[in-house]
Design an enzyme around this catalytic site. Structure first.
Site, PDB file in Angstrom:
ATOM      1  N   ASP A 128       2.486 -11.062 -36.722  1.00  0.00           N
ATOM      2  CA  ASP A 128       3.432 -10.026 -36.281  1.00  0.00           C
ATOM      3  C   ASP A 128       4.821 -10.161 -36.913  1.00  0.00           C
ATOM      4  OD1 ASP A 128       1.363  -9.254 -34.654  1.00  0.00           O
ATOM      5  OD2 ASP A 128       2.161 -10.230 -32.862  1.00  0.00           O
ATOM      6  N   GLY A 171       0.698  -5.739 -34.872  1.00  0.00           N
ATOM      7  CA  GLY A 171       2.099  -6.150 -34.854  1.00  0.00           C
ATOM      8  C   GLY A 171       2.675  -6.236 -33.453  1.00  0.00           C
ATOM      9  N   GLY A 186       3.144   2.536 -50.526  1.00  0.00           N
ATOM     10  CA  GLY A 186       3.582   3.866 -50.964  1.00  0.00           C
ATOM     11  C   GLY A 186       3.271   4.953 -49.947  1.00  0.00           C
ATOM     12  N   GLU A 223       0.971  -0.417 -34.077  1.00  0.00           N
ATOM     13  CA  GLU A 223       0.219  -0.245 -32.821  1.00  0.00           C
ATOM     14  C   GLU A 223       1.115  -0.134 -31.586  1.00  0.00           C
ATOM     15  OE1 GLU A 223      -2.259  -3.652 -31.899  1.00  0.00           O
ATOM     16  OE2 GLU A 223      -0.576  -5.031 -32.001  1.00  0.00           O
TER      17      GLU A 223
HETATM   18  O1  F6P Z   1      -0.056 -11.441 -32.014  1.00  0.00           O
HETATM   19  C1  F6P Z   1      -1.055 -11.172 -32.951  1.00  0.00           C
HETATM   20  C2  F6P Z   1      -1.845  -9.946 -32.547  1.00  0.00           C
HETATM   21  O2  F6P Z   1      -2.844  -9.742 -33.532  1.00  0.00           O
HETATM   22  C3  F6P Z   1      -1.037  -8.677 -32.324  1.00  0.00           C
HETATM   23  O3  F6P Z   1      -0.717  -8.030 -33.529  1.00  0.00           O
HETATM   24  C4  F6P Z   1      -1.961  -7.896 -31.461  1.00  0.00           C
HETATM   25  O4  F6P Z   1      -1.258  -6.957 -30.681  1.00  0.00           O
HETATM   26  C5  F6P Z   1      -2.591  -8.951 -30.596  1.00  0.00           C
HETATM   27  O5  F6P Z   1      -2.479 -10.176 -31.304  1.00  0.00           O
HETATM   28  C6  F6P Z   1      -4.028  -8.714 -30.240  1.00  0.00           C
HETATM   29  O6  F6P Z   1      -4.410  -9.693 -29.339  1.00  0.00           O
HETATM   30  P1  F6P Z   1      -5.924 -10.106 -29.078  1.00  0.00           P
HETATM   31  O7  F6P Z   1      -6.432 -10.792 -30.299  1.00  0.00           O
HETATM   32  O8  F6P Z   1      -5.842 -11.000 -27.906  1.00  0.00           O
HETATM   33  O9  F6P Z   1      -6.679  -8.832 -28.837  1.00  0.00           O
END
Ligand code: F6P
Length: 324
Positions: A128, A171, A186, A223
């Site tokens: 992230d 993220g 891009g 997201e």
């Molecule tokens: O913190 C890393 C991350 O991949 C985030 O980007 C995402 O929101 C979250 O973890 C997803 O968590 P999990 O793997 O527990 O579904």
């Protein structure tokens, strides 16, 4: 002096974690220390799930994504009771210091343990890139390259069909991955949580790209944005927004976390973890090892936890200018 240290990976896995584990183990062994791996992050700490690690246990892992120790999100460790259990397990095993490889939540837990008197050093690791104390964190570079590969492929099919794609990247609440993937890929537009983008304004931008004669439009959506990719698509449909292009949605999700670490993340994981072992040797614990001004440095946990790194608004503006 002989020491016993342990290492764990926590939270979302990030490409390069294995390079970091390998580095902790081999740098620790080099000093004549014993090194233990904790299985499954803080869950393993609470239940005393340790394994003694030798040099051969970390052979052939530097190129592997994920984490050989396993990772977890552990609500129990967020409670004082859970942390006390962990402390007891660490003391029973005779462990004197811990390296925590992880992101925001993991380093907050590490700080709590450190505040209870147990020496901890962190390694800044999350795709992230939202962690204060490291300009770039472990896994970001690889995750970005995976997003870019997807965007490059989507552009091909988007151009064939005169389509706009809403490409959602991970993220959490941070727009870094989306912004950088948008600039490097891009993209015609970028949507991130830190900057308000009304859906109508975005629809106008897509329509403008169409009128400029572009063959496609790529919109990279973080997201954690107010409207995620599916939300934007639903909004456009409900309000009959005119886009010019046909619209499709692609959510990259965990695909971004699963890649083989590239050169940058292998080296970063190796160097951050080596520094963590050095800091333990110096007795400088309660700090996070990260990238500071292009070099490896440390930041006290007090300056790290409870904060989120900000986005540079100038980069968002650059993404807009370059989308023309
Ligand atoms: O913190 C890393 C991350 O991949 C985030 O980007 C995402 O929101 C979250 O973890 C997803 O968590 P999990 O793997 O527990 O579904």
């Amino acid at each position: 002096m002989m020491k016993r240290i342990a290492v764990l990976t926590s939270g979302g896995d990030a490409p390069g974690m294995n390079a970091a584990i390998r580095s902790v183990v081999r740098c620790g062994l080099e000093r004549g220390w014993e090194v233990f791996g904790v299985n499954h992050g803080y869950s393993g700490l609470v239940s005393g799930n340790f394994r003694n690690m030798g040099a051969r246990d970390v052979g052939g892992i530097i190129q592997q994504g994920g984490t050989i120790l396993g990772s977890a999100r552990c609500p129990e460790f967020q409670t004082e009771d859970g942390r006390r259990k962990a402390l007891r397990e660490l003391n029973q095993e005779g462990i004197e210091a811990l390296v925590v490889i992880g992101g925001n939540g993991s380093q907050t837990g590490a700080n709590a343990l450190n505040s209870m008197g147990f020496p901890v050093v962190g390694v800044a690791s999350t795709i992230d890139n939202d962690l204060v104390g490291s300009q770039i964190t472990l896994g970001v570079d690889t995750a970005l390259n995976i997003a870019l590969e997807a965007i490059d492929r989507l552009k091909v099919t988007a151009s064939s069909h005169q389509r706009a794609f809403l490409v959602e990247v991970m993220g959490r609440n941070c727009g870094y991955l989306a912004l950088m993937a948008g600039i490097a890929g891009g993209a015609e537009a970028v949507v991130i949580p830190e900057i308000d983008t009304p859906p109508e304004a975005l629809a106008d931008e897509i329509q403008l790209s169409y009128e400029r004669g572009k063959a496609h439009a790529i919109i990279v959506v973080a997201e954690g944005s107010h409207y995620n990719a599916a939300g934007l698509a639903a909004y456009f449909k409900e309000h009959n927004e005119e886009l010019g292009f046909g619209l499709r949605v692609t959510t990259l999700g965990h695909v971004q976390r699963g890649g083989m670490p590239g050169a940058y993340d292998r080296l970063l994981g190796t160097r951050l973890a080596a520094r963590a072992v050095d800091e333990i040797a110096k007795g400088n614990t309660g700090v996070l090892c990260g990238v500071l001004l292009g070099d490896i440095g440390t930041t006290p946990y007090a300056e790290v936890v409870g904060k989120t790194k900000a986005i540079d608004p100038a980069l968002f503006e650059l993404a807009r200018v370059l989308s023309y």
